[in-house]
Motif scaffolding. Structure first.
Motif, PDB file in Angstrom:
ATOM      1  N   GLY A   1       3.548  15.745   5.262  1.00 44.91           N
ATOM      2  CA  GLY A   1       4.345  16.373   6.310  1.00 44.91           C
ATOM      3  C   GLY A   1       5.267  15.402   7.022  1.00 44.91           C
ATOM      4  O   GLY A   1       5.552  14.303   6.550  1.00 44.91           O
ATOM      5  N   LYS A   2       5.717  15.833   8.198  1.00 42.88           N
ATOM      6  CA  LYS A   2       6.661  15.040   8.973  1.00 42.88           C
ATOM      7  C   LYS A   2       5.981  13.933   9.770  1.00 42.88           C
ATOM      8  O   LYS A   2       6.648  12.994  10.213  1.00 42.88           O
ATOM      9  CB  LYS A   2       7.439  15.943   9.946  1.00 42.88           C
ATOM     10  N   HIS A   3       4.664  14.052   9.955  1.00 43.32           N
ATOM     11  CA  HIS A   3       3.974  13.136  10.868  1.00 43.32           C
ATOM     12  C   HIS A   3       3.014  12.199  10.151  1.00 43.32           C
ATOM     13  O   HIS A   3       2.055  11.714  10.744  1.00 43.32           O
ATOM     14  CB  HIS A   3       3.238  13.938  11.939  1.00 43.32           C
ATOM     15  N   GLY A   4       3.238  11.977   8.876  1.00 45.91           N
ATOM     16  CA  GLY A   4       2.374  11.061   8.133  1.00 45.91           C
ATOM     17  C   GLY A   4       3.087  10.508   6.923  1.00 45.91           C
ATOM     18  O   GLY A   4       4.168  10.964   6.542  1.00 45.91           O
ATOM     19  N   ARG A   5       2.506   9.520   6.317  1.00 48.71           N
ATOM     20  CA  ARG A   5       3.050   8.953   5.083  1.00 48.71           C
ATOM     21  C   ARG A   5       1.900   8.644   4.142  1.00 48.71           C
ATOM     22  O   ARG A   5       0.799   8.300   4.572  1.00 48.71           O
ATOM     23  CB  ARG A   5       3.870   7.695   5.345  1.00 48.71           C
ATOM     24  N   CYS A   6       2.170   8.786   2.870  1.00 46.07           N
ATOM     25  CA  CYS A   6       1.134   8.613   1.861  1.00 46.07           C
ATOM     26  C   CYS A   6       0.904   7.124   1.610  1.00 46.07           C
ATOM     27  O   CYS A   6       1.834   6.379   1.328  1.00 46.07           O
ATOM     28  CB  CYS A   6       1.550   9.318   0.563  1.00 46.07           C
ATOM     29  N   MET A   7      -0.359   6.712   1.704  1.00 51.73           N
ATOM     30  CA  MET A   7      -0.721   5.316   1.517  1.00 51.73           C
ATOM     31  C   MET A   7      -1.821   5.207   0.468  1.00 51.73           C
ATOM     32  O   MET A   7      -2.590   6.144   0.245  1.00 51.73           O
ATOM     33  CB  MET A   7      -1.216   4.700   2.835  1.00 51.73           C
ATOM     34  N   ARG A   8      -1.882   4.032  -0.143  1.00 54.15           N
ATOM     35  CA  ARG A   8      -2.909   3.750  -1.146  1.00 54.15           C
ATOM     36  C   ARG A   8      -3.970   2.854  -0.531  1.00 54.15           C
ATOM     37  O   ARG A   8      -3.662   1.906   0.183  1.00 54.15           O
ATOM     38  CB  ARG A   8      -2.274   3.079  -2.357  1.00 54.15           C
ATOM     39  N   TYR A   9      -5.233   3.180  -0.828  1.00 54.98           N
ATOM     40  CA  TYR A   9      -6.312   2.311  -0.368  1.00 54.98           C
ATOM     41  C   TYR A   9      -6.222   0.964  -1.073  1.00 54.98           C
ATOM     42  O   TYR A   9      -5.944   0.882  -2.275  1.00 54.98           O
ATOM     43  CB  TYR A   9      -7.675   2.948  -0.645  1.00 54.98           C
ATOM     44  N   VAL A  10      -6.458  -0.104  -0.333  1.00 59.48           N
ATOM     45  CA  VAL A  10      -6.336  -1.457  -0.878  1.00 59.48           C
ATOM     46  C   VAL A  10      -7.291  -1.672  -2.036  1.00 59.48           C
ATOM     47  O   VAL A  10      -6.945  -2.290  -3.045  1.00 59.48           O
ATOM     48  CB  VAL A  10      -6.587  -2.501   0.235  1.00 59.48           C
TER      49      VAL A  10
ATOM     50  N   GLN B   1       0.812  -1.219   0.000  1.00 64.57           N
ATOM     51  CA  GLN B   1       0.000   0.000   0.000  1.00 64.57           C
ATOM     52  C   GLN B   1       0.845   1.269   0.000  1.00 64.57           C
ATOM     53  O   GLN B   1       0.332   2.353  -0.236  1.00 64.57           O
ATOM     54  CB  GLN B   1      -0.938   0.023   1.218  1.00 64.57           C
ATOM     55  N   PHE B   2       2.142   1.146   0.329  1.00 68.22           N
ATOM     56  CA  PHE B   2       3.007   2.314   0.332  1.00 68.22           C
ATOM     57  C   PHE B   2       3.456   2.613  -1.093  1.00 68.22           C
ATOM     58  O   PHE B   2       3.982   1.748  -1.776  1.00 68.22           O
ATOM     59  CB  PHE B   2       4.218   2.084   1.232  1.00 68.22           C
ATOM     60  N   ASP B   3       3.216   3.828  -1.530  1.00 65.52           N
ATOM     61  CA  ASP B   3       3.534   4.209  -2.907  1.00 65.52           C
ATOM     62  C   ASP B   3       4.443   5.433  -2.878  1.00 65.52           C
ATOM     63  O   ASP B   3       4.027   6.523  -2.468  1.00 65.52           O
ATOM     64  CB  ASP B   3       2.241   4.513  -3.673  1.00 65.52           C
ATOM     65  N   SER B   4       5.689   5.246  -3.286  1.00 66.12           N
ATOM     66  CA  SER B   4       6.661   6.341  -3.256  1.00 66.12           C
ATOM     67  C   SER B   4       6.343   7.423  -4.282  1.00 66.12           C
ATOM     68  O   SER B   4       6.823   8.553  -4.177  1.00 66.12           O
ATOM     69  CB  SER B   4       8.076   5.793  -3.499  1.00 66.12           C
ATOM     70  N   SER B   5       5.523   7.087  -5.292  1.00 66.77           N
ATOM     71  CA  SER B   5       5.184   8.073  -6.327  1.00 66.77           C
ATOM     72  C   SER B   5       3.979   8.931  -5.954  1.00 66.77           C
ATOM     73  O   SER B   5       3.538   9.745  -6.751  1.00 66.77           O
ATOM     74  CB  SER B   5       4.909   7.355  -7.649  1.00 66.77           C
ATOM     75  N   CYS B   6       3.442   8.736  -4.764  1.00 68.47           N
ATOM     76  CA  CYS B   6       2.261   9.500  -4.326  1.00 68.47           C
ATOM     77  C   CYS B   6       2.592  10.981  -4.228  1.00 68.47           C
ATOM     78  O   CYS B   6       3.650  11.373  -3.734  1.00 68.47           O
ATOM     79  CB  CYS B   6       1.794   8.965  -2.975  1.00 68.47           C
ATOM     80  N   LYS B   7       1.670  11.823  -4.697  1.00 65.90           N
ATOM     81  CA  LYS B   7       1.897  13.275  -4.739  1.00 65.90           C
ATOM     82  C   LYS B   7       1.373  13.991  -3.502  1.00 65.90           C
ATOM     83  O   LYS B   7       1.566  15.201  -3.356  1.00 65.90           O
ATOM     84  CB  LYS B   7       1.216  13.873  -5.979  1.00 65.90           C
ATOM     85  N   LEU B   8       0.684  13.291  -2.603  1.00 60.94           N
ATOM     86  CA  LEU B   8       0.137  13.951  -1.425  1.00 60.94           C
ATOM     87  C   LEU B   8       1.252  14.416  -0.492  1.00 60.94           C
ATOM     88  O   LEU B   8       2.246  13.726  -0.301  1.00 60.94           O
ATOM     89  CB  LEU B   8      -0.792  13.004  -0.665  1.00 60.94           C
TER      90      LEU B   8
END
Length: 735
Positions: free
Chosen positions: A100-109, A90-97
């Motif tokens: 910030g410092k306290h979160g990470r961009c994830m993809r819905y399953v 679910q972790f996508d390094s190409s995500c544009k969102l």
């Protein structure tokens, strides 16, 4: 949870504890309320489902469900969740969102191109930039200011209440079973036990004593690494119960051990796709004691297409089935057969008993293949999978086929690790491990003898009147260091894989430093031998103009320069080296793995390996040839009565030992290069003997200093004898 289009999570939510082995295909009816009785019509609401690992409270995955009719006061939504096996999917390094410092961009399953910010504890909002206060207990996970995820032993709104049902003092689950409390809204004192292998019962109090040991022949072992075990329990007035278990064949073994858990009437094993063997059939369920058998072709279930003639095959399916009862009588040795729908057993009266049998096992885990590098993924049950295993293609290994031996360039970890059996004594280890222990011990003794005798020779002042003596003195010390490092590396690998050595810090330091140190010292020693040949060639070329004093000064700078260059060219290795835990069936292994971050680094590593492996010996050989030809030409100019060819033969005879040694070293280097590059990869863990020999060959040049340089030289041999007599004299005076 109910969320709006600003990703605001509303306080009203529902939590369930889902246990795959217990709750698969179970339907949960959950109710969510809008935040206000009069719903805010300007907001678009949706549902977000988060899943966490209950044991460690680690985030796993999320789903997003849209509410189709926003204008309605009530909506009913039905969905089915497929829980992914890998959280990294679910972790996508190409995500544009921007999270910030306290979160990470994830993809819905359930949505390929829909993303959100998964916030750390204490933060919320679309960009995880809103800090909120938490009233949750310290051992819980604070999702929002009003939502707490409790640990296994806690419950309540803020996880401050302690469950007594699964406390260790109560001994709720025996034999190291995992105790999982039932939802406190249903029953506060009930629990579920997840038992370890070989145990069963409400509290895991019963041990499985029934065991079936099935021996496979060599041909079967070569074809498969996973075996499916099918248990069939027959019922008179309903569909038969079909339970499947997966067993992975351990490398180096030809026996699978089945601990019988469910009650059954018929037991099959499946080696390859639709390759069934009938193991046990019983009319009444009986207690089985230890059963040992060897799998034979007579037990194989035959496809219906191999039994019927062309006429019967041409009939339609319903017409063809009518002839099934005759097949057992027609083929007296037949035990079972199958078609697309049924599995049929031949009973004692040679009558065909058929029942529906699911042949739909796939190699991709129902489209959720978590195996990497084209590994085949197998599940024990297509509807409620409890276990999934990967079968790796050549050159790949590991629980998920995530490791490769491509471009490994001879590493002891890749070659021997799979052969070492954890939790077994030395006497129970495979022959390759016992032979490796013997070889390393012999190499250690011979290496020490060579190093000590060489040091005794080159510490004498007369042997160091030119730079060659300094090169060979340093080479002698390196040979001792190398053989000591080899023995440390070998025994660290053996003891750590046998789970005798468990100090993680020590193993990690060895992983990062030991392998690269061995590589550096081997290359350093080879280049020092090359320097000896180059200096001798220069001595022949310059003749009486050769400056001995300058040669000694240059040798010291050359030694330092070669050491620095060799270290710098290997710096990429420890940077990309790490320890990785890998649990394969019940065998836990620790891999010391080098994983390069880019193809350019991998190319650089191959280039450096090629240079350090082959170039020193090639230069060494060319120098020896140059020396022989130069000396033959100078002798020919001085002694004209003999032809050049006679002088050449004389010099070849005189320098025969050096020439042979150079040719042998080049041959050894070529063997290492061919095995490292031409073969592409080591088909782990096969062909290990070949690669093990090539690995040990790397240490031979450093162990041959005395044979190659001292024995053929009268001066060096004389100084060695003088040094030994000197040491013996000192010992006599002491005692």
């Amino acid at each position: 949870m109910l969320i709006d289009d600003q990703e605001t999570i509303y306080p009203y939510h529902e939590q369930i504890t889902y246990v795959p082995k217990r709750d698969c295909q179970k339907k949960f009816n959950l109710y969510l309320l809008y935040p206000n009785r009069s719903k805010n019509l300007s907001s678009n609401y949706s549902i977000r489902i988060d899943i966490f690992n209950k044991i460690i409270l680690a985030y796993w995955a999320s789903w997003h469900l849209t509410i189709p009719f926003q204008f309605l006061p009530v909506n009913r939504i039905a969905t089915q969740l497929f829980i992914p096996t890998n959280t990294q999917e679910q972790f996508d390094s190409s995500c544009k969102l921007s999270c910030g410092k306290h979160g990470r961009c994830m993809r819905y399953v359930n949505k390929n191109f829909s993303y959100f910010c998964q916030c750390d504890q204490g933060y919320s909002g679309r960009q995880c930039n809103i800090q909120h206060s938490c009233s949750c207990s310290s051992d819980s996970f604070c999702l929002t200011s009003s939502i707490c995820l409790c640990s296994m032993k806690k419950f309540g709104r803020n996880c401050h209440l302690t469950r007594s049902v699964c406390q260790s003092l109560n001994n709720s689950c025996e034999n190291n079973g995992l105790c999982i409390p039932i939802d406190d809204r249903i029953n506060l004192n009930d629990f579920t036990c997840l038992c370890k292998e070989n145990f069963y019962g409400k509290r895991c109090e019963n041990q499985i004593e029934d065991g079936i040991y099935i021996e496979l022949n060599e041909e079967m072992i070569q074809q498969v690494s996973i075996v499916f075990i099918h248990y069939i329990k027959a019922f008179d007035h309903s569909e038969h119960q079909h339970i499947t278990e997966i067993k992975k064949i351990k490398y180096g073994e030809n026996t699978i051990q089945i601990h019988v858990k469910p009650q059954f009437h018929i037991l099959f094993i499946e080696l390859l796709k639709n390759d069934y063997y009938l193991i046990i059939k019983q009319e009444t369920i009986q207690k089985l004691n230890q059963i040992q058998m060897k799998l034979t072709p007579d037990q194989q279930c035959v496809s219906i297409h191999e039994l019927m003639n062309s006429t019967l095959k041409s009939y339609n399916y319903l017409h063809r089935i009518k002839y099934y009862p005759h097949l057992c009588r027609q083929y007296k040795e037949l035990m079972c057969f199958y078609d697309e729908t049924y599995m049929c057993i031949c009973d004692l009266d040679r009558f065909s008993n058929c029942f529906t049998f699911n042949h739909s096992l796939t190699y991709d885990c129902q489209g959720h293949n978590y195996c990497e590098n084209n590994g085949q993924c197998f599940q024990d049950n297509p509807k409620c999978p409890v276990e999934a295993l990967c079968v790796c293609s050549d050159c790949y290994y590991g629980l998920r086929c995530q490791f490769t031996t491509k471009g490994f360039v001879l590493s002891l970890d890749y070659i021997l690790s799979y052969h070492i059996k954890p939790n077994r004594s030395f006497s129970q280890q495979p022959i390759i491990i016992k032979m490796s222990i013997a070889i390393t011990t012999i190499m250690f003794i011979l290496g020490l003898i060579n190093g000590i005798m060489s040091i005794l020779t080159f510490h004498m002042k007369k042997t160091r009147d030119v730079g060659c003596g300094y090169y060979l003195l340093v080479s002698s010390w390196i040979s001792i260091c190398l053989i000591i490092m080899l023995i440390i590396k070998f025994w660290q690998l053996i003891l750590s894989q046998m789970v005798i050595l468990t100090n993680r810090s020590f193993i990690n330091i060895n992983c990062i430093l030991l392998d690269v140190s061995i590589k550096i010292l081997i290359a350093f020693n080879d280049w020092l031998d090359t320097c000896v040949s180059i200096e001798r060639a220069m001595n022949v070329s310059t003749g009486v103009r050769f400056n001995k004093h300058k040669s000694k000064q240059i040798s010291k700078w050359v030694i330092l320069s070669i050491l620095i260059v060799t270290i710098l060219t290997h710096l990429h290795d420890p940077i990309h080296r790490q320890l990785i835990d890998d649990i394969d069936i019940d065998e836990k292994r620790i891999w010391c793995i080098v994983q390069y971050s880019s193809s350019s680094i991998n190319t650089w590593n191959s280039f450096i390996t090629f240079v350090h492996f082959l170039m020193p010996f090639l230069i060494n050989l060319l120098s020896i040839i140059f020396i022989i030809i130069s000396l033959a030409r100078s002798r020919s100019n001085l002694q004209t009565r003999l032809p050049f060819i006679d002088h050449l033969r004389s010099q070849l005879k005189q320098h025969k030992s050096h020439l042979i040694a150079s040719c042998v070293f080049i041959l050894l280097a070529l063997i290492r290069l061919i095995l490292s590059f031409t073969s592409g990869c080591m088909k782990s863990p096969n062909n290990s003997w070949l690669f093990l020999i090539a690995y040990f060959i790397s240490f031979l040049p450093s162990m041959m200093t005395f044979i190659v340089y001292i024995l053929p030289s009268k001066i060096y041999k004389k100084e060695f004898n003088a040094s030994v007599q000197q040491k013996v004299g000192r010992l006599r005076t002491l005692f």
